[in-house]
Enzyme design. Structure first.
Site, PDB file in Angstrom:
ATOM      1  CE  LYS A 156      -4.050  -1.765   2.545  1.00  0.00           C
ATOM      2  NZ  LYS A 156      -5.012  -1.601   1.458  1.00  0.00           N
ATOM      3  NE  ARG A 178     -10.766  -9.945  -2.443  1.00  0.00           N
ATOM      4  CZ  ARG A 178     -11.137  -9.087  -3.383  1.00  0.00           C
ATOM      5  NH1 ARG A 178     -11.431  -9.516  -4.596  1.00  0.00           N
ATOM      6  NH2 ARG A 178     -11.210  -7.799  -3.114  1.00  0.00           N
TER       7      ARG A 178
HETATM    8  N1  BES Z   1      -8.275  -3.699   4.034  1.00  0.00           N
HETATM    9  C1  BES Z   1      -8.397  -3.271   2.689  1.00  0.00           C
HETATM   10  C2  BES Z   1      -9.709  -2.514   2.402  1.00  0.00           C
HETATM   11  C3  BES Z   1      -9.880  -1.205   3.122  1.00  0.00           C
HETATM   12  C4  BES Z   1      -9.491  -0.029   2.518  1.00  0.00           C
HETATM   13  C5  BES Z   1     -10.473  -1.163   4.358  1.00  0.00           C
HETATM   14  C6  BES Z   1      -9.668   1.166   3.169  1.00  0.00           C
HETATM   15  C7  BES Z   1     -10.653   0.027   5.029  1.00  0.00           C
HETATM   16  C8  BES Z   1     -10.260   1.202   4.419  1.00  0.00           C
HETATM   17  C9  BES Z   1      -8.355  -4.501   1.770  1.00  0.00           C
HETATM   18  O1  BES Z   1      -7.564  -5.541   2.202  1.00  0.00           O
HETATM   19  C10 BES Z   1      -7.772  -4.051   0.467  1.00  0.00           C
HETATM   20  O2  BES Z   1      -6.656  -3.657   0.449  1.00  0.00           O
HETATM   21  N2  BES Z   1      -8.582  -4.098  -0.581  1.00  0.00           N
HETATM   22  C11 BES Z   1      -8.162  -3.711  -1.869  1.00  0.00           C
HETATM   23  C12 BES Z   1      -8.695  -4.733  -2.861  1.00  0.00           C
HETATM   24  C13 BES Z   1      -8.105  -4.608  -4.230  1.00  0.00           C
HETATM   25  C14 BES Z   1      -6.626  -4.924  -4.213  1.00  0.00           C
HETATM   26  C15 BES Z   1      -8.829  -5.568  -5.149  1.00  0.00           C
HETATM   27  C16 BES Z   1      -8.725  -2.327  -2.154  1.00  0.00           C
HETATM   28  O3  BES Z   1      -9.842  -2.018  -1.720  1.00  0.00           O
HETATM   29  O4  BES Z   1      -8.013  -1.546  -2.768  1.00  0.00           O
HETATM   30 MN    MN Z   2      -5.553  -5.387   1.679  1.00  0.00          MN
END
Ligand code: BES
Ligand code: MN
Ligand code: ZN
Length: 477
Positions: free
Chosen positions: A254, A328
């Site tokens: 991230k 997931r």
């Molecule tokens: N934990 C994150 C989602 C999230 C983002 C929760 C902001 C709370 C606040 C999740 O694991 C994630 O990173 N999701 C990705 C999925 C993508 C890579 C398909 C996302 O939402 O960018």
């Molecule tokens: Mn994530």
């Protein structure tokens, strides 16, 4: 949590019971009659609207009037809000004890008083600690009132517990510590717990959890909690919560900004563990079982590589094309386990996708389900909890977005409909004949600034919805 004030119920408050709160409707103020000091109220622009407060002096003693809004629209949510604003004001004026009149929805009022007293200051020695020690609820001190207050207190304590779990930093609330917290609260009649460590997780072939954990120096945990109601023939509801104690994204790392609140990525697990902790107080008729996978999502030298294929508990294979879509993967194992016990219904909670915030904003959870009746029960439970949910579809025609050339599926869909493709992914691990609902709580689990019910940080979102849901569960047709 700083030490929460003690709530007690009394017919009349002793003379020493401090600041006196008086909930009022707009009509009571608008009529201009009665014992209210209208000049003082006018000067403060107070007219009894929901969320307003005014400090007035009557016969040399200070009173705090608290707006409930129009009498017609006063609900449990209004009493909860009245409790929150009064507790906050008491904190601001550094009252050590307060009393508040109320004999309508005392459970919601009690909830609000404790939610409004919440702060997370363990790690800030310089913070001025709340002075509030006792809250006296005056009105009818009947058995029924006392029981309702106790129920409200139990619910609020669970919400504050979930907030504490979310607020504790990721390097501190490790999977091991999180599991220990679950163990601590499981020492109550009716609750039991089983905690799987690395070896047992390997033995159980939880390939999703192991794959996400591979980049971490900390071992994972799989926590199973169980509430046995003792009611003969009662149905069992399964709860599943995403417990990523910190989400760095893995090798698909991230950004610094994107990572800054990722200690909140166990918000679903926190809601589940906290709701379980309140069941011995609420005593629902249904049995409840919870499955909570816990790990962080790091990028150690042997982290899952992009393109690796994982085999989930139910035998399906997943090509990991983005290690940041990790929630997931751990939920897939937990949902598979939940299905093996053939519950009457399953609900999972997860801070799963940023896309949920893109579509619904910060305050709504996205609800998806394979069963309309179960979805309706979730909507009803959320409504009574005053927590916002909005249903999204799970269209079969989008399933092809998850197709992989080398595995049963990949762990990401296309650029659009990210919450829905995540929901469709989860559905692959749920038996079609078991009612299942999925709540994506990425928005409401964590507040970037103070909300109506609490400070910045973990909100405890969904604890109240879950408690309503299990308490009012009716068999699906
Ligand atoms: N934990 C994150 C989602 C999230 C983002 C929760 C902001 C709370 C606040 C999740 O694991 C994630 O990173 N999701 C990705 C999925 C993508 C890579 C398909 C996302 O939402 O960018
Ligand atoms: Mn994530
Ligand atoms: Zn995540």
């Amino acid at each position: 949590m700083s030490t929460a004030p003690v709530l007690r119920v009394a017919r009349a408050a002793p003379a020493t019971s401090g600041l006196h709160g008086v909930p009022v409707t707009t009509e009571q103020i608008g009529e201009g009659a009665g014992a209210f000091p209208f000049k003082q109220l006018e000067a403060q622009g107070f007219d009894g609207k929901l969320g307003e407060t005014a400090l007035v002096t009557v016969d040399d003693s200070v009173q705090c009037l608290i707006g409930l809004g129009e009498s017609e629209s006063v609900s449990g949510a209004s009493w909860r809000r009245a409790g929150v604003v009064f507790a906050r004001l008491a904190g601001k004026v550094k009252a050590a004890s307060v009393q508040i009149d109320g004999d309508t929805d005392v459970a919601a009022l009690a909830e609000g008083l404790l939610l409004g007293s919440y702060s997370y200051d363990e790690l800030k020695p310089s913070a001025s600690k709340s002075a509030l020690k006792t809250i006296t609820l005056t009105g009818s001190a009947s058995k029924k009132t006392t029981a309702a207050v106790q129920a409200g207190v139990a619910v609020a304590q669970a919400v504050c517990f979930a907030r504490d779990l979310v607020n504790e930093p990721g390097g501190s609330l490790t999977p091991q510590r999180f599991a220990n917290e679950a163990k601590r609260v499981s020492r109550q009649p009716g609750l039991s717990i089983k905690i799987l460590g690395l070896a047992e997780i390997r033995k159980a072939r939880l390939g999703g959890l192991l794959g996400v954990n591979r980049g971490s120096d900390l071992p994972p945990r799989l926590v199973e909690m169980s509430w046995k109601s003792g009611v003969k023939g009662a149905p069992t509801i399964a709860l599943v919560g995403k417990g990523i104690t910190f989400d760095a994204g893995g090798l698909s790392i991230k950004s610094a900004a994107g990572m800054s609140t990722m200690k909140c990525d166990m918000g679903g697990a926190a809601a589940v563990v906290a709701a379980m902790s309140a069941l011995p107080s609420i005593k629902p008729k249904a049995n409840v079982r919870a499955w909570v996978p816990m790990t962080d999502n790091m990028l150690g030298g042997d982290a899952t590589r992009v393109g690796d294929v994982l085999k989930i508990r139910n035998g399906k294979t997943v090509e990991v094309l983005n290690t940041d879509a990790e929630g997931r993967l751990v939920l897939a194992d937990a949902l598979s386990l939940a299905c093996e016990s053939k519950p009457a219904a399953i609900i999972d909670l997860a801070t799963l996708t940023g896309a949920a915030m893109v579509s619904l904003g910060r305050d709504y959870a996205a609800l998806m389900a394979n069963n309309d009746e179960w979805a309706a029960q979730v909507e009803q439970a959320a409504e009574s909890a005053d927590e916002l949910v909005w249903r999204l579809p799970l269209p079969a025609r989008y399933r092809k977005l998850l197709d992989s050339p080398i595995a049963d599926m990949k762990n990401i869909g296309g650029p659009y409909g990210g919450s829905i493709t995540a929901g469709l992914f989860l559905q692959e691990f749920v038996d079609a004949d078991i009612a299942w609902a999925h709540l994506d709580i990425a928005g409401p689990a964590f507040a970037e600034s103070a909300t109506e019910h609490g400070p910045r940080g973990g909100t405890g979102y969904a604890v109240r919805t879950l408690l309503n849901l299990v308490d009012s569960f009716t068999r699906l047709g």
